[in-house]
Design an enzyme around this catalytic site. Structure first.
Site, PDB file in Angstrom:
ATOM      1  N   LYS A   1      14.598  37.047 -35.777  1.00  0.00           N
ATOM      2  CA  LYS A   1      13.707  35.922 -35.464  1.00  0.00           C
ATOM      3  C   LYS A   1      14.175  34.662 -36.192  1.00  0.00           C
ATOM      4  O   LYS A   1      14.592  34.735 -37.360  1.00  0.00           O
ATOM      5  CB  LYS A   1      12.279  36.308 -35.883  1.00  0.00           C
ATOM      6  CG  LYS A   1      11.181  35.368 -35.452  1.00  0.00           C
ATOM      7  CD  LYS A   1       9.811  35.956 -35.846  1.00  0.00           C
ATOM      8  CE  LYS A   1       8.641  35.103 -35.416  1.00  0.00           C
ATOM      9  NZ  LYS A   1       7.331  35.738 -35.718  1.00  0.00           N
TER      10      LYS A   1
ATOM     11  N   SER B   1       4.032  35.857 -31.905  1.00  0.00           N
ATOM     12  CA  SER B   1       5.036  34.822 -31.960  1.00  0.00           C
ATOM     13  C   SER B   1       6.482  35.330 -31.935  1.00  0.00           C
ATOM     14  O   SER B   1       7.392  34.529 -31.757  1.00  0.00           O
ATOM     15  CB  SER B   1       4.832  33.998 -33.234  1.00  0.00           C
ATOM     16  OG  SER B   1       5.025  34.809 -34.388  1.00  0.00           O
TER      17      SER B   1
ATOM     18  N   SER C   1       1.959  39.426 -34.566  1.00  0.00           N
ATOM     19  CA  SER C   1       3.143  38.891 -33.888  1.00  0.00           C
ATOM     20  C   SER C   1       4.331  39.821 -33.722  1.00  0.00           C
ATOM     21  O   SER C   1       5.317  39.438 -33.098  1.00  0.00           O
ATOM     22  CB  SER C   1       3.614  37.625 -34.594  1.00  0.00           C
ATOM     23  OG  SER C   1       2.804  36.553 -34.213  1.00  0.00           O
TER      24      SER C   1
HETATM   25  N1  GLN Z   1      -1.434  35.050 -32.807  1.00  0.00           N
HETATM   26  C1  GLN Z   1      -1.657  34.925 -34.207  1.00  0.00           C
HETATM   27  C2  GLN Z   1      -1.583  33.479 -34.618  1.00  0.00           C
HETATM   28  O1  GLN Z   1      -1.391  32.671 -33.785  1.00  0.00           O
HETATM   29  C3  GLN Z   1      -0.702  35.769 -34.977  1.00  0.00           C
HETATM   30  C4  GLN Z   1       0.590  35.114 -35.227  1.00  0.00           C
HETATM   31  C5  GLN Z   1       1.473  35.926 -36.101  1.00  0.00           C
HETATM   32  O2  GLN Z   1       1.234  37.099 -36.333  1.00  0.00           O
HETATM   33  N2  GLN Z   1       2.496  35.266 -36.619  1.00  0.00           N
HETATM   34  O3  GLN Z   1      -1.721  33.149 -35.760  1.00  0.00           O
END
Ligand code: GLN
Length: 474
Positions: free
Chosen positions: A70, A145, A169
């Site tokens: 990532k 994400s 995410s």
């Molecule tokens: N969807 C969650 C957020 O927007 C989780 C994101 C994540 O785990 N980085 O914060």
């Protein structure tokens, strides 16, 4: 000749180990695929295979099987932009501990993957570098994400990938693309060199084609890092799972999980998987987790609060983009105005407000108390059951743009993943079938450091489910 990229990472590692496969050839096969990717899954692809990838004299545990990472993992000399335009072109002088650790274990860097900006999002549409498409249906999101990592692995252009999970995410994009995603116990993997979102929640983990690959990769990621004071040694060595039964295992289902708010096809797959688990010897028991219903509310105070503090460092002075102006304050303001996307700005405002003098106790302080209650709920529940299972997400991958105008609808996506993150616990998502020809995920969570138990149960279910992870096979 057979397509080398159809092998799982473990199969490829074994073939390299026996001399049947050349690591450089494997790297080149993936490099060609990643370079030709048309899902916008990557932000950078290696120009050449590393010298003698994995073919050293002592065979490394990961044998030279390349790794996609990532974007937010710092990688020396390679663009590390966390999906943000404010870090456009940023080349860190050092590499994240976990990426170094995996390279030393024989997994060289193949590519960097697209992501929601600073890991804020559930769809990858918040990337400053454009959305990533879902290989199962290009009109849909790949989750987020870590959506670049999930699309890369699901489409077969990377054997495996690293993601990060703050509130879901790793698990949610794995579910949306029909692959496996493991969010480890908080602290078991070093955060050093990960561009921070919410430091008390961020955790790196694997996105893989199957449970075996997740165990293989995670097993090389753990360890105490003197450069991350919240990291600690995992008490167990991570084993490759093998059993195909669940005898004696008690699976807990939250008593609030009735199907309401869950897409019917997703809930049907969940119930089928519970039946399958029973047929493998597991017992299903309802558990009470009375404070988890406040998980999303607490998370969307705590995560933005920590983000507002972490993101204060992006001011045009130290890293990445600078928009010149006549005076210093205007330079800060314009840099942040132009460099951050809408969702990041929304969270900085929310978080700054929640931490401001006079509101701290009412918002951040209260959210932290809720967090403690949620952690206690899980502790109590794990006195009665071994593992807790839910769908990973309430629905399958949605059409690009469908939730973009409604941030709250997007936040609700995290219903089943966020409480586990707040409690710092490990959880895996495995594919458990299709709904409307799109993959569905099954989440298995356990007590801190129960990764071996989670991987074991996930493996047994994976064998029984027999999911075909080839996108578009239907
Ligand atoms: N969807 C969650 C957020 O927007 C989780 C994101 C994540 O785990 N980085 O914060």
């Amino acid at each position: 000749m057979t397509d080398l990229t159809t092998l799982t990472a473990k199969q490829a590692a074994d073939a390299i180990g026996t001399g049947d496969l050349d690591a450089t050839e494997l790297f080149e096969a993936y490099r060609a695929k990643a370079t030709a990717d048309d899902l916008n899954a990557y932000t950078w692809v290696a120009e050449a295979a590393p010298a003698r990838a994995g073919n050293g004299s002592a065979p490394a545990p990961l044998a030279g099987v390349p790794l996609a990472v990532k974007d937010l993992f710092c990688t020396a000399g390679v663009p590390s932009q966390a999906g943000s335009r404010i870090l456009e072109g940023y080349l860190p002088p050092y590499t994240a501990t976990v990426v170094d650790q995996l390279a030393a274990a024989g997994a060289p860097l193949l590519a960097k993957t697209n992501q929601d900006e600073f890991a804020m999002g559930s769809s990858n549409e918040n990337s400053g570098y454009g959305p990533t498409l879902n290989p199962w249906d290009r009109t849909r999101i790949p989750g987020g994400s870590s959506g670049g990592s999930s699309a890369a692995v699901a489409s077969g252009s990377a054997p495996w990938a690293l993601g990060t999970d703050t509130g879901g995410s790793i698990r949610q994009p794995a579910a949306m693309t029909g692959i496996v995603g493991l969010k480890p116990t908080y602290g078991s993997v070093s955060r050093y060199g990960m561009i921070a979102f919410a430091s008390s929640l961020d955790q790196a983990g694997p996105l893989t084609r199957d449970v075996t690959d997740a165990a293989l990769l995670y097993g090389q990621m753990t360890g105490r890092d003197p450069r991350d004071s919240t990291s600690l040694q995992h008490p167990d060595a991570i084993a490759l799972p093998s059993g195909d039964r669940l005898d004696g295992i008690v699976l807990g289902v939250p008593d609030t999980l009735t199907g309401e708010g869950v897409e019917p096809g997703v809930f049907a797959r969940f119930e089928e998987t519970l039946k399958l688990a029973e047929s493998l010897g597991a017992t299903i028991r309802r558990v009470s987790l009375p404070h988890t219903e406040y998980g999303i509310s607490a998370y969307y105070v705590i995560a933005p609060a920590e983000a507002s503090s972490n993101l204060a460092r992006f001011d045009g002075v130290r890293y990445g983009r600078r928009v010149e102006a006549d005076d210093l304050v205007s330079m800060y303001t314009r840099t942040r105005h132009d460099g951050f996307g809408d969702e990041v700005k929304r969270r900085i405002m929310l978080g700054t407000y929640a931490l401001s003098s006079g509101y701290y106790d009412a918002f951040y302080g209260k959210a932290q108390r809720v967090r403690t209650k949620i952690a206690e709920d899980y502790k109590n529940a794990f006195a009665d059951v071994d593992l807790i299972v839910t769908p990973t997400a309430p629905n399958v991958a949605w059409e690009l743009g469908a939730k973009s105008a409604d941030p709250l609808a997007m936040y609700l996506e995290d219903l089943f993943t966020v409480p586990i993150s707040l409690a710092g616990l490990p959880a895996i998502s495995i594919p458990n079938g299709l709904s409307d020809n799109l993959p569905v995920g099954f989440q298995i969570a356990g007590p801190a450091f129960s990764e071996n138990a989670i991987l074991g149960a996930a493996y047994a279910l994976e064998q029984a489910i027999g999911f075909d992870a080839t996108p578009g096979r239907v």
